[in-house]
Design an enzyme around this catalytic site. Structure first.
Site, PDB file in Angstrom:
ATOM      1  N   PHE A   1       0.860  -1.194   0.000  1.00  0.00           N
ATOM      2  CA  PHE A   1       0.000   0.000   0.000  1.00  0.00           C
ATOM      3  C   PHE A   1       0.900   1.250   0.000  1.00  0.00           C
ATOM      4  O   PHE A   1       0.781   2.122   0.837  1.00  0.00           O
ATOM      5  CB  PHE A   1      -0.936   0.026   1.223  1.00  0.00           C
ATOM      6  CG  PHE A   1      -1.716  -1.241   1.442  1.00  0.00           C
ATOM      7  CD1 PHE A   1      -2.934  -1.438   0.810  1.00  0.00           C
ATOM      8  CD2 PHE A   1      -1.236  -2.251   2.271  1.00  0.00           C
ATOM      9  CE1 PHE A   1      -3.660  -2.606   1.013  1.00  0.00           C
ATOM     10  CE2 PHE A   1      -1.953  -3.425   2.476  1.00  0.00           C
ATOM     11  CZ  PHE A   1      -3.180  -3.600   1.851  1.00  0.00           C
TER      12      PHE A   1
ATOM     13  N   SER B   1      -2.314  -1.075  -5.539  1.00  0.00           N
ATOM     14  CA  SER B   1      -3.236  -1.491  -6.602  1.00  0.00           C
ATOM     15  C   SER B   1      -3.423  -0.387  -7.640  1.00  0.00           C
ATOM     16  O   SER B   1      -3.906  -0.637  -8.734  1.00  0.00           O
ATOM     17  CB  SER B   1      -4.587  -1.887  -6.003  1.00  0.00           C
ATOM     18  OG  SER B   1      -5.095  -0.818  -5.246  1.00  0.00           O
TER      19      SER B   1
ATOM     20  N   ALA C   1       2.188  -2.928  -9.575  1.00  0.00           N
ATOM     21  CA  ALA C   1       0.784  -2.524  -9.459  1.00  0.00           C
ATOM     22  C   ALA C   1      -0.077  -3.776  -9.366  1.00  0.00           C
ATOM     23  O   ALA C   1      -0.322  -4.439 -10.374  1.00  0.00           O
ATOM     24  CB  ALA C   1       0.372  -1.680 -10.661  1.00  0.00           C
TER      25      ALA C   1
ATOM     26  N   ASP D   1       0.390  -0.710   5.347  1.00  0.00           N
ATOM     27  CA  ASP D   1      -0.271   0.563   5.667  1.00  0.00           C
ATOM     28  C   ASP D   1      -1.512   0.735   4.780  1.00  0.00           C
ATOM     29  O   ASP D   1      -1.533   1.587   3.886  1.00  0.00           O
ATOM     30  CB  ASP D   1       0.719   1.724   5.464  1.00  0.00           C
ATOM     31  CG  ASP D   1       0.115   3.063   5.873  1.00  0.00           C
ATOM     32  OD1 ASP D   1      -0.812   3.068   6.706  1.00  0.00           O
ATOM     33  OD2 ASP D   1       0.563   4.100   5.347  1.00  0.00           O
TER      34      ASP D   1
ATOM     35  N   CYS E   1      -5.470   3.110  10.014  1.00  0.00           N
ATOM     36  CA  CYS E   1      -5.834   4.533  10.102  1.00  0.00           C
ATOM     37  C   CYS E   1      -7.344   4.692  10.244  1.00  0.00           C
ATOM     38  O   CYS E   1      -7.881   5.770  10.022  1.00  0.00           O
ATOM     39  CB  CYS E   1      -5.303   5.300   8.893  1.00  0.00           C
ATOM     40  SG  CYS E   1      -5.944   4.701   7.329  1.00  0.00           S
TER      41      CYS E   1
HETATM   42  N1  SAH Z   1       1.742   4.067   2.962  1.00  0.00           N
HETATM   43  C1  SAH Z   1       1.342   5.225   2.227  1.00  0.00           C
HETATM   44  C2  SAH Z   1      -0.131   5.566   2.364  1.00  0.00           C
HETATM   45  C3  SAH Z   1      -1.080   4.439   2.010  1.00  0.00           C
HETATM   46  S1  SAH Z   1      -2.650   4.986   1.483  1.00  0.00           S
HETATM   47  C4  SAH Z   1       2.210   6.412   2.636  1.00  0.00           C
HETATM   48  O1  SAH Z   1       3.054   6.310   3.523  1.00  0.00           O
HETATM   49  O2  SAH Z   1       2.036   7.473   2.048  1.00  0.00           O
HETATM   50  C5  SAH Z   1      -3.382   3.501   0.979  1.00  0.00           C
HETATM   51  C6  SAH Z   1      -2.967   3.005  -0.409  1.00  0.00           C
HETATM   52  O3  SAH Z   1      -3.499   1.691  -0.549  1.00  0.00           O
HETATM   53  C7  SAH Z   1      -3.517   3.789  -1.591  1.00  0.00           C
HETATM   54  O4  SAH Z   1      -2.458   4.259  -2.377  1.00  0.00           O
HETATM   55  C8  SAH Z   1      -4.377   2.783  -2.372  1.00  0.00           C
HETATM   56  O5  SAH Z   1      -4.235   2.913  -3.787  1.00  0.00           O
HETATM   57  C9  SAH Z   1      -3.826   1.471  -1.921  1.00  0.00           C
HETATM   58  N2  SAH Z   1      -4.741   0.315  -1.951  1.00  0.00           N
HETATM   59  C10 SAH Z   1      -6.036   0.271  -1.612  1.00  0.00           C
HETATM   60  N3  SAH Z   1      -6.493  -0.988  -1.691  1.00  0.00           N
HETATM   61  C11 SAH Z   1      -5.462  -1.776  -2.091  1.00  0.00           C
HETATM   62  C12 SAH Z   1      -5.304  -3.173  -2.349  1.00  0.00           C
HETATM   63  N4  SAH Z   1      -6.308  -4.018  -2.186  1.00  0.00           N
HETATM   64  N5  SAH Z   1      -4.085  -3.616  -2.719  1.00  0.00           N
HETATM   65  C13 SAH Z   1      -3.051  -2.759  -2.875  1.00  0.00           C
HETATM   66  N6  SAH Z   1      -3.156  -1.433  -2.647  1.00  0.00           N
HETATM   67  C14 SAH Z   1      -4.332  -0.943  -2.273  1.00  0.00           C
END
Ligand code: SAH
Length: 392
Positions: free
Chosen positions: A226, A249, A275, A296, A336
């Site tokens: 994430f 994703s 991705a 995260d 969060c």
């Molecule tokens: N760790 C980041 C913030 C994460 S925000 C930082 O430090 O800035 C959450 C992220 O999770 C988003 O970018 C979103 O696109 C991604 N996301 C949401 N669902 C997901 C999934 N099922 N698999 C992978 N990524 C995902």
């Protein structure tokens, strides 16, 4: 100013400085009141309890003053200056750090308002009709802040205002214009896309936790799940990680991560970005490939009604990480979701540890940084929790 009269006995939370008046506590709403309008809130016996912004919804008034404290024209200036002085005191305004949260809603006594600073641009989000209504006065106060050097104010409230309020806000510059977008956090550079990115373009709330991860990164193989803008990845690389893989994703997030790695390590870095869905990626992962994993995810429970499913989500995700992480590995895991308490999150992670049969110890218990303060009268302001775990 119009007056809101509370039901008998409903003044107590305001006397303890909790800044929300719920609609169920109100005896009478005056006719002709407009969304976002300033109101005086009075107890059933007529005592003045304070002043705030009215809105239609479960939270009906967000209080800005208590008791007979005046709500003068300089209220925003004064509160913003107070917020800025706190960030100065926190040591966040330095040549190698020019991004920080200036206003964290209730935590800065400005309920309904969020302001993040990126260099000389302030990105402002209204979460209440009251703050939407006051946006120009707030923008003026932001550029007028002594020493803050804010030149542009970008208003970004298309997705933060209650849909029911039908305010139809437009994102755009209230003051200034687009003026470059590279911000510095602890000496690292980040492209911040406040125009199209999530939230205000960057997750400032992980700054301290990213810095902690840097200290653990040397020689490790890091998986940053994430990743969004790749914040944890860039810190891990500076910390001397042997290899970093970033997963999100969203292909836009992956492009942002790659751009941020390139920006900080133009001569190349042991990094790749993928991705894909995080759950699928973990399912297909070889056991023991990584010895530092960051989880995260976005808020799995945005409302109380989603709490149970959210907790199942945290348990499943963490169990997958426990099953795959190398012996002696370190897991940084976060939630969060405001509605998920610290205890509930820890319990979900504990269940995941039991399920995976790994022996797990807590090294650090993490939270949001000091530029996201929590008003002690408003515990709802606490939302970010994290655990750093040693997995055997
Ligand atoms: N760790 C980041 C913030 C994460 S925000 C930082 O430090 O800035 C959450 C992220 O999770 C988003 O970018 C979103 O696109 C991604 N996301 C949401 N669902 C997901 C999934 N099922 N698999 C992978 N990524 C995902």
């Amino acid at each position: 100013m119009k007056e809101i009269i509370l039901k008998k006995g409903k003044e107590e939370s305001l006397q303890r400085f909790h800044p929300w008046v719920f609609s169920g506590a109100i005896a009478r709403v005056p006719s002709g009141i407009e969304k976002g309008e300033w109101v005086e809130v009075r107890a059933a016996d007529g005592t003045l309890l304070g002043r705030g912004h009215y809105q239609i919804g479960s939270i009906a008034v967000r209080m800005l003053t208590f008791g007979s404290q005046p709500a003068g024209a300089d209220l925003y200036e004064e509160r913003l200056l107070n917020a800025f002085r706190l960030r100065q005191a926190l040591g966040l305004i330095r040549p190698d750090n020019d991004c920080f949260r200036l206003v964290h809603g209730e935590g800065d006594f400005l309920p309904g308002l969020v302001v993040d600073i990126y260099g000389d641009t302030a990105v402002m989000q209204a979460h209440s009709p009251g703050m939407h209504r006051e946006r120009s006065a707030i923008a003026d106060a932001l550029v007028g802040l002594p020493d803050a050097k804010i030149r542009n104010v970008y208003y970004k409230s298309e997705t933060t205002l209650p849909f029911m309020a039908r305010l139809d806000p437009q994102n755009g510059y209230l003051i200034g214009r687009y003026d470059g977008n590279i911000a510095l956090e602890n000496g690292l550079q980040f492209n911040i896309d406040w125009l199209k990115g999530q939230k205000t373009g960057f997750f400032l709330d992980q700054r301290d936790n990213r810095a902690l991860l840097e200290r653990y990164a040397a020689g490790r193989e890091v998986l940053n799940m994430f990743c969004y803008t790749g914040g944890f990845s860039v810190y891990a690389l500076r910390g001397g990680a042997r290899r970093v893989v970033s997963v999100d994703s969203s292909s836009k997030a992956i492009a942002l991560t790659e751009a941020n790695v390139e920006l900080n390590f133009p001569q190349g870095a042991p990094h790749e970005a993928v991705a894909t869905d995080a759950f699928k990626y973990l399912d297909n992962l070889k056991e023991g490939e990584f010895d530092l994993i960051v989880l995260d995810p976005p808020a799995f429970a945005k409302h109380k009604s989603a709490l149970r499913n959210g907790l199942v989500g945290y348990r499943r995700l963490n169990a997958k990480a426990f099953e795959r992480i190398r012996k002696g590995g370190i897991l940084f895991t976060f939630s969060c979701s405001q509605v998920v308490s610290r205890e509930a999150f820890r319990l979900a992670v504990f269940s995941a540890a039991v399920q995976s049969g790994r022996k797990v110890r807590i090294l650090h218990q993490l939270t949001q940084p000091a530029d996201h303060p929590v008003d002690i009268a408003h515990p709802e302001g606490e939302y970010l929790k994290g655990l750093v775990l040693y997995v055997e």
